[in-house]
Design a protein around this motif. Sequence first.
Motif, PDB file in Angstrom:
ATOM      1  N   GLU A   1      -3.135   7.188   2.892  1.00  0.00           N
ATOM      2  CA  GLU A   1      -3.189   5.746   3.160  1.00  0.00           C
ATOM      3  C   GLU A   1      -3.346   5.484   4.648  1.00  0.00           C
ATOM      4  OE1 GLU A   1      -3.193   2.771   1.421  1.00  0.00           O
ATOM      5  OE2 GLU A   1      -3.503   4.011  -0.346  1.00  0.00           O
TER       6      GLU A   1
ATOM      7  N   ARG B   1      -4.645  11.331  -8.047  1.00  0.00           N
ATOM      8  CA  ARG B   1      -4.433  10.202  -7.141  1.00  0.00           C
ATOM      9  C   ARG B   1      -5.639   9.275  -7.148  1.00  0.00           C
ATOM     10  NH1 ARG B   1      -5.809   8.745  -1.934  1.00  0.00           N
ATOM     11  NH2 ARG B   1      -7.155  10.574  -1.786  1.00  0.00           N
TER      12      ARG B   1
ATOM     13  N   ARG C   1       2.732   1.605  -3.397  1.00  0.00           N
ATOM     14  CA  ARG C   1       1.764   2.060  -4.404  1.00  0.00           C
ATOM     15  C   ARG C   1       1.434   3.529  -4.187  1.00  0.00           C
ATOM     16  NH1 ARG C   1      -3.843  -0.666  -3.938  1.00  0.00           N
ATOM     17  NH2 ARG C   1      -3.677   0.583  -2.066  1.00  0.00           N
ATOM     18  N   ALA C   2       1.242   3.929  -2.931  1.00  0.00           N
ATOM     19  CA  ALA C   2       0.918   5.323  -2.624  1.00  0.00           C
ATOM     20  C   ALA C   2       2.063   6.252  -3.048  1.00  0.00           C
ATOM     21  CB  ALA C   2       0.606   5.495  -1.145  1.00  0.00           C
TER      22      ALA C   2
ATOM     23  N   GLY D   1       1.233   8.893  -5.740  1.00  0.00           N
ATOM     24  CA  GLY D   1       1.359  10.270  -5.267  1.00  0.00           C
ATOM     25  C   GLY D   1       2.395  11.066  -6.033  1.00  0.00           C
TER      26      GLY D   1
ATOM     27  N   TYR E   1      -5.898   5.399  -8.717  1.00  0.00           N
ATOM     28  CA  TYR E   1      -6.358   4.263  -7.908  1.00  0.00           C
ATOM     29  C   TYR E   1      -7.532   3.550  -8.581  1.00  0.00           C
ATOM     30  CZ  TYR E   1      -3.450   5.062  -3.772  1.00  0.00           C
ATOM     31  OH  TYR E   1      -2.397   5.165  -2.907  1.00  0.00           O
TER      32      TYR E   1
ATOM     33  N   ASP F   1       0.830  -1.208   0.000  1.00  0.00           N
ATOM     34  CA  ASP F   1       0.000   0.000   0.000  1.00  0.00           C
ATOM     35  C   ASP F   1       0.865   1.259   0.000  1.00  0.00           C
ATOM     36  OD1 ASP F   1      -2.384  -1.494   0.144  1.00  0.00           O
ATOM     37  OD2 ASP F   1      -2.398  -1.427   2.340  1.00  0.00           O
TER      38      ASP F   1
ATOM     39  N   ALA G   1      -0.169  11.237  -0.651  1.00  0.00           N
ATOM     40  CA  ALA G   1      -0.780   9.933  -0.899  1.00  0.00           C
ATOM     41  C   ALA G   1      -0.491   8.957   0.239  1.00  0.00           C
ATOM     42  CB  ALA G   1      -0.291   9.371  -2.230  1.00  0.00           C
ATOM     43  N   VAL G   2       0.721   8.974   0.773  1.00  0.00           N
ATOM     44  CA  VAL G   2       1.043   8.102   1.907  1.00  0.00           C
ATOM     45  C   VAL G   2       0.228   8.511   3.127  1.00  0.00           C
ATOM     46  CG1 VAL G   2       2.876   7.442   3.529  1.00  0.00           C
ATOM     47  CG2 VAL G   2       3.328   7.447   1.058  1.00  0.00           C
TER      48      VAL G   2
END
Length: 170
Positions: free
Chosen positions: A97, A158, A12-13, A17, A162, A9, A93-94
Amino acid sequence: MSRNPTRFDITRALFVGATAGLAASFVMNVFQEAVEHFGPDDGGDDSGAEPATVQAAEGLASMVGADLPKAFRPAAGSAIHYAFGAMLGAGYAVMAEYEPRAAAGAGAGFGVTTAIVMDEAAVPAAGLSDAPWTFPLGTHAYALVSHLVFGMTVDAVRRGLYRAMLRVRF
Protein backbone atom coordinates in the motif's frame (compact mmCIF):
# COMPACT_ATOMS: atom_id res chain seq x y z
CA MET A 1 6.03 5.88 -6.70
CA SER A 2 5.03 5.72 -3.05
CA ARG A 3 1.76 7.12 -1.78
CA ASN A 4 0.09 8.09 1.46
CA PRO A 5 -2.62 5.48 2.19
CA THR A 6 -5.63 6.32 4.32
CA ARG A 7 -6.61 4.51 7.50
CA PHE A 8 -9.19 2.59 5.44
CA ASP A 9 -6.49 1.53 2.96
CA ILE A 10 -4.30 0.21 5.79
CA THR A 11 -7.17 -1.58 7.52
CA ARG A 12 -8.21 -3.18 4.23
CA ALA A 13 -4.59 -4.14 3.51
CA LEU A 14 -4.27 -5.80 6.93
CA PHE A 15 -7.44 -7.85 6.33
CA VAL A 16 -6.58 -8.75 2.74
CA GLY A 17 -2.95 -9.52 3.59
CA ALA A 18 -3.79 -11.69 6.58
CA THR A 19 -6.30 -13.62 4.49
CA ALA A 20 -3.74 -14.02 1.70
CA GLY A 21 -1.13 -15.15 4.25
CA LEU A 22 -3.47 -17.84 5.57
CA ALA A 23 -4.18 -19.09 2.05
CA ALA A 24 -0.48 -19.03 1.17
CA SER A 25 0.41 -20.97 4.33
CA PHE A 26 -2.04 -23.67 3.26
CA VAL A 27 -0.64 -23.76 -0.30
CA MET A 28 2.90 -23.93 1.09
CA ASN A 29 1.91 -26.93 3.24
CA VAL A 30 0.33 -28.68 0.25
CA PHE A 31 3.46 -27.98 -1.83
CA GLN A 32 5.73 -29.37 0.90
CA GLU A 33 3.61 -32.51 1.30
CA ALA A 34 3.72 -33.05 -2.48
CA VAL A 35 7.51 -32.65 -2.57
CA GLU A 36 7.90 -35.29 0.14
CA HIS A 37 6.71 -37.90 -2.36
CA PHE A 38 9.63 -37.27 -4.74
CA GLY A 39 12.35 -38.85 -2.68
CA PRO A 40 14.06 -39.26 0.66
CA ASP A 41 15.81 -35.85 0.55
CA ASP A 42 12.78 -33.65 0.99
CA GLY A 43 14.68 -30.85 2.67
CA GLY A 44 13.54 -31.99 6.08
CA ASP A 45 15.64 -32.21 9.19
CA ASP A 46 16.54 -35.81 10.01
CA SER A 47 17.90 -34.92 13.46
CA GLY A 48 14.70 -35.98 15.20
CA ALA A 49 14.15 -32.47 16.56
CA GLU A 50 10.63 -31.07 16.68
CA PRO A 51 9.77 -28.68 13.82
CA ALA A 52 10.52 -25.03 14.56
CA THR A 53 6.81 -24.21 14.72
CA VAL A 54 6.23 -26.86 17.40
CA GLN A 55 9.26 -25.62 19.35
CA ALA A 56 7.87 -22.07 19.13
CA ALA A 57 4.48 -23.27 20.42
CA GLU A 58 6.19 -25.07 23.31
CA GLY A 59 8.13 -21.90 24.09
CA LEU A 60 4.96 -19.80 24.11
CA ALA A 61 3.23 -22.30 26.38
CA SER A 62 6.13 -22.27 28.83
CA MET A 63 6.13 -18.44 28.83
CA VAL A 64 2.62 -18.52 30.27
CA GLY A 65 3.49 -21.31 32.69
CA ALA A 66 1.74 -24.09 30.79
CA ASP A 67 2.94 -27.42 29.50
CA LEU A 68 1.97 -28.27 25.91
CA PRO A 69 0.67 -31.86 25.88
CA LYS A 70 2.31 -34.08 23.29
CA ALA A 71 -1.05 -34.77 21.59
CA PHE A 72 -1.53 -31.04 20.93
CA ARG A 73 1.96 -30.30 19.59
CA PRO A 74 1.22 -30.84 15.87
CA ALA A 75 -1.90 -28.66 16.03
CA ALA A 76 -0.07 -26.00 18.02
CA GLY A 77 2.75 -26.04 15.45
CA SER A 78 0.20 -25.60 12.65
CA ALA A 79 -1.40 -22.72 14.53
CA ILE A 80 2.00 -21.01 14.80
CA HIS A 81 2.63 -21.61 11.08
CA TYR A 82 -0.73 -20.13 10.04
CA ALA A 83 -0.56 -17.22 12.50
CA PHE A 84 2.89 -16.30 11.27
CA GLY A 85 1.78 -16.62 7.64
CA ALA A 86 -1.16 -14.30 8.33
CA MET A 87 1.15 -11.80 10.01
CA LEU A 88 3.66 -11.87 7.14
CA GLY A 89 0.87 -11.53 4.57
CA ALA A 90 -0.59 -8.54 6.43
CA GLY A 91 2.82 -6.89 6.55
CA TYR A 92 3.39 -7.47 2.85
CA ALA A 93 0.00 -6.01 1.91
CA VAL A 94 0.55 -2.90 4.04
CA MET A 95 4.02 -2.47 2.57
CA ALA A 96 2.53 -2.72 -0.94
CA GLU A 97 0.00 0.00 0.00
CA TYR A 98 2.83 2.40 0.88
CA GLU A 99 5.18 1.34 -1.88
CA PRO A 100 3.52 -0.50 -4.79
CA ARG A 101 6.95 -1.41 -6.20
CA ALA A 102 7.32 -3.74 -3.21
CA ALA A 103 4.87 -6.05 -5.00
CA ALA A 104 6.96 -6.18 -8.18
CA GLY A 105 7.80 -9.71 -9.23
CA ALA A 106 4.41 -11.09 -8.22
CA GLY A 107 5.58 -11.80 -4.67
CA ALA A 108 8.79 -13.60 -5.66
CA GLY A 109 10.98 -11.01 -3.92
CA PHE A 110 8.83 -11.27 -0.82
CA GLY A 111 9.18 -15.06 -0.87
CA VAL A 112 12.97 -14.94 -1.25
CA THR A 113 13.25 -12.32 1.50
CA THR A 114 11.06 -14.41 3.80
CA ALA A 115 13.24 -17.49 3.18
CA ILE A 116 16.45 -15.61 3.89
CA VAL A 117 15.25 -13.67 6.91
CA MET A 118 13.25 -16.47 8.52
CA ASP A 119 14.91 -19.79 7.60
CA GLU A 120 18.46 -18.58 7.31
CA ALA A 121 18.56 -16.01 10.12
CA ALA A 122 15.65 -15.69 12.57
CA VAL A 123 14.81 -19.37 13.15
CA PRO A 124 18.45 -20.36 13.85
CA ALA A 125 19.02 -17.19 15.93
CA ALA A 126 16.00 -18.11 18.06
CA GLY A 127 17.52 -21.55 18.66
CA LEU A 128 14.73 -23.30 16.75
CA SER A 129 17.09 -24.94 14.25
CA ASP A 130 20.77 -25.54 13.73
CA ALA A 131 22.98 -22.98 11.99
CA PRO A 132 22.29 -22.67 8.25
CA TRP A 133 25.72 -23.96 7.24
CA THR A 134 24.99 -27.32 8.89
CA PHE A 135 22.28 -28.15 6.35
CA PRO A 136 22.91 -29.51 2.84
CA LEU A 137 22.34 -27.30 -0.18
CA GLY A 138 19.20 -29.27 -1.05
CA THR A 139 17.60 -28.21 2.23
CA HIS A 140 18.22 -24.55 1.41
CA ALA A 141 16.83 -24.98 -2.10
CA TYR A 142 13.72 -26.71 -0.72
CA ALA A 143 13.16 -23.86 1.77
CA LEU A 144 13.72 -21.22 -0.90
CA VAL A 145 11.24 -22.80 -3.32
CA SER A 146 8.71 -23.32 -0.50
CA HIS A 147 8.92 -19.63 0.38
CA LEU A 148 8.69 -18.62 -3.28
CA VAL A 149 5.42 -20.57 -3.39
CA PHE A 150 4.33 -18.76 -0.21
CA GLY A 151 5.27 -15.27 -1.44
CA MET A 152 3.78 -15.64 -4.89
CA THR A 153 0.57 -17.10 -3.45
CA VAL A 154 0.28 -14.19 -0.99
CA ASP A 155 0.58 -11.77 -3.89
CA ALA A 156 -1.87 -13.63 -6.15
CA VAL A 157 -4.51 -13.92 -3.42
CA ARG A 158 -3.97 -10.30 -2.36
CA ARG A 159 -4.49 -9.07 -5.91
CA GLY A 160 -7.49 -11.36 -6.41
CA LEU A 161 -9.16 -10.13 -3.23
CA TYR A 162 -8.62 -6.51 -4.25
CA ARG A 163 -10.19 -7.21 -7.65
CA ALA A 164 -13.16 -8.90 -5.99
CA MET A 165 -13.60 -5.96 -3.62
CA LEU A 166 -13.63 -3.54 -6.55
CA ARG A 167 -16.41 -5.55 -8.22
CA VAL A 168 -18.62 -5.35 -5.14
CA ARG A 169 -17.55 -1.77 -4.29
CA PHE A 170 -16.14 -2.80 -0.93
